[in-house]
Design an enzyme around this catalytic site. Structure first.
Site, mmCIF file in Angstrom:
data_model
loop_
_atom_site.group_PDB
_atom_site.id
_atom_site.type_symbol
_atom_site.label_atom_id
_atom_site.label_comp_id
_atom_site.label_asym_id
_atom_site.label_seq_id
_atom_site.Cartn_x
_atom_site.Cartn_y
_atom_site.Cartn_z
ATOM 1 N N ILE A 96 -7.254 -14.869 -17.728
ATOM 2 C CA ILE A 96 -6.547 -13.733 -17.128
ATOM 3 C C ILE A 96 -7.002 -12.493 -17.886
ATOM 4 O O ILE A 96 -7.031 -12.484 -19.120
ATOM 5 C CB ILE A 96 -5.023 -13.935 -17.230
ATOM 6 C CG1 ILE A 96 -4.616 -15.103 -16.323
ATOM 7 C CG2 ILE A 96 -4.281 -12.660 -16.844
ATOM 8 C CD1 ILE A 96 -3.177 -15.519 -16.431
ATOM 9 N N HIS A 113 -12.999 -17.423 -5.906
ATOM 10 C CA HIS A 113 -11.746 -18.165 -6.082
ATOM 11 C C HIS A 113 -11.656 -19.236 -4.990
ATOM 12 O O HIS A 113 -11.855 -18.934 -3.809
ATOM 13 C CB HIS A 113 -10.555 -17.212 -5.996
ATOM 14 C CG HIS A 113 -9.249 -17.909 -6.211
ATOM 15 N ND1 HIS A 113 -8.806 -18.303 -7.462
ATOM 16 C CD2 HIS A 113 -8.304 -18.319 -5.331
ATOM 17 C CE1 HIS A 113 -7.644 -18.909 -7.340
ATOM 18 N NE2 HIS A 113 -7.311 -18.938 -6.057
HETATM 19 C C1 GAR Z 1 -15.177 -22.924 -8.910
HETATM 20 O O1 GAR Z 1 -14.564 -23.761 -7.977
HETATM 21 C C2 GAR Z 1 -14.588 -21.530 -8.848
HETATM 22 O O2 GAR Z 1 -14.259 -21.125 -7.546
HETATM 23 C C3 GAR Z 1 -13.351 -21.713 -9.678
HETATM 24 O O3 GAR Z 1 -13.762 -22.483 -10.764
HETATM 25 C C4 GAR Z 1 -14.824 -23.344 -10.336
HETATM 26 C C5 GAR Z 1 -15.987 -23.169 -11.276
HETATM 27 O O4 GAR Z 1 -16.992 -24.097 -11.002
HETATM 28 N N1 GAR Z 1 -12.797 -20.449 -10.099
HETATM 29 C C6 GAR Z 1 -11.498 -20.219 -10.237
HETATM 30 O O5 GAR Z 1 -10.655 -21.069 -10.044
HETATM 31 C C7 GAR Z 1 -11.150 -18.810 -10.660
HETATM 32 N N2 GAR Z 1 -9.753 -18.561 -10.453
HETATM 33 P P1 GAR Z 1 -18.431 -23.915 -11.615
HETATM 34 O O6 GAR Z 1 -18.238 -23.720 -13.114
HETATM 35 O O7 GAR Z 1 -19.126 -25.210 -11.316
HETATM 36 O O8 GAR Z 1 -19.081 -22.728 -10.965
#
Ligand code: GAR
Length: 221
Positions: A96, A113
């Protein structure tokens, strides 16, 4: 003639699969951008290995070393600003952010997101969509503002939720869409087509609707 490139700093906390999609797009010439640095708040995140494998500069700024959110964000800001990026890309950066930090990058910071914002801000979005009995779920790229997961939406992709869906299977389906829409939205910014003014997102001078542009499979423009 090739398009001029913009510079990016990408912030991650985990696996970095979205980072990988962005790296791939810069390498195959579909995204006119150069990643100046990948910054991570966790030293053991797999995304750091992906970045190093691609020959990118990496930095770890661990939140554990700071007494307050403000102090961490100030250190993070200082690290980012050494690279003077045109755009800051949050790619699974699970922190955050303080209002001061967000204001500093106003109009030049994007986040992805895993939900159809404004639905399901915060965590456990896939589980919450299934539990609510939703027929569809998805992912949103948005500008970052002081409101958590609340900045103006840029681009969304939708997936259907099947009867036997689990949070894990749904997350996989959504991730496939994430890897398509994030490079696409960053490309719009790189091309000067995407802007934020007065808390509204504009694409080609047209204000985007509350849900943002809707991605269809095969869209690459
Ligand atoms: C993804 O699903 C992204 O959308 C989410 O974290 C994951 C990261 O995956 N982000 C959030 O939840 C932000 N609030 P990655 O490390 O494989 O890109």
């Amino acid at each position: 003639m090739s398009q001029p490139e913009i510079s990016l700093v990408v912030l991650i906390s985990g696996s970095g699969s979205n980072l990988q999609a962005i790296i791939d797009a810069t390498q195959n010439g579909t995204l006119p951008a150069r990643i100046k640095a990948v910054i991570c708040n966790k030293e053991d995140a797999f995304g750091l290995t992906r970045a190093a494998d691609a020959g990118l500069v990496t930095e770890v700024v661990s939140h554990k070393g700071f007494d307050s959110r403000e102090a961490f964000d100030q250190a993070l800001q200082k690290t980012i600003d050494q690279y003077a990026p045109d755009l800051v890309v949050l790619a699974g950066f699970m922190r955050i952010l303080t209002p001061e930090f967000v204001r500093h990058y106003s109009g030049r910071m994007l986040n992805i997101h895993p939900s159809l914002l404004p639905k399901y801000r915060g965590l456990h979005t896939h589980q919450r969509a299934i539990e609510a009995g939703d027929a569809e779920h998805g992912v949103t790229v948005h500008f970052v503002t002081e409101e958590l997961d609340g900045g103006p939406n840029v681009l969304q992709a939708r997936v259907s939720i099947s009867d036997d869906e689990t949070p894990e299977s749904l997350a996989k389906k959504v991730l496939i869409q994430e890897h398509q829409i994030y490079p696409r939205a960053i490309k719009w910014f790189a091309q000067g087509r995407l802007k934020m003014t007065d808390n509204q997102a504009f694409l080609d001078h047209n204000v985007l609707s509350e849900s943002g542009q809707q991605h269809q499979s095969g869209d690459t423009d």
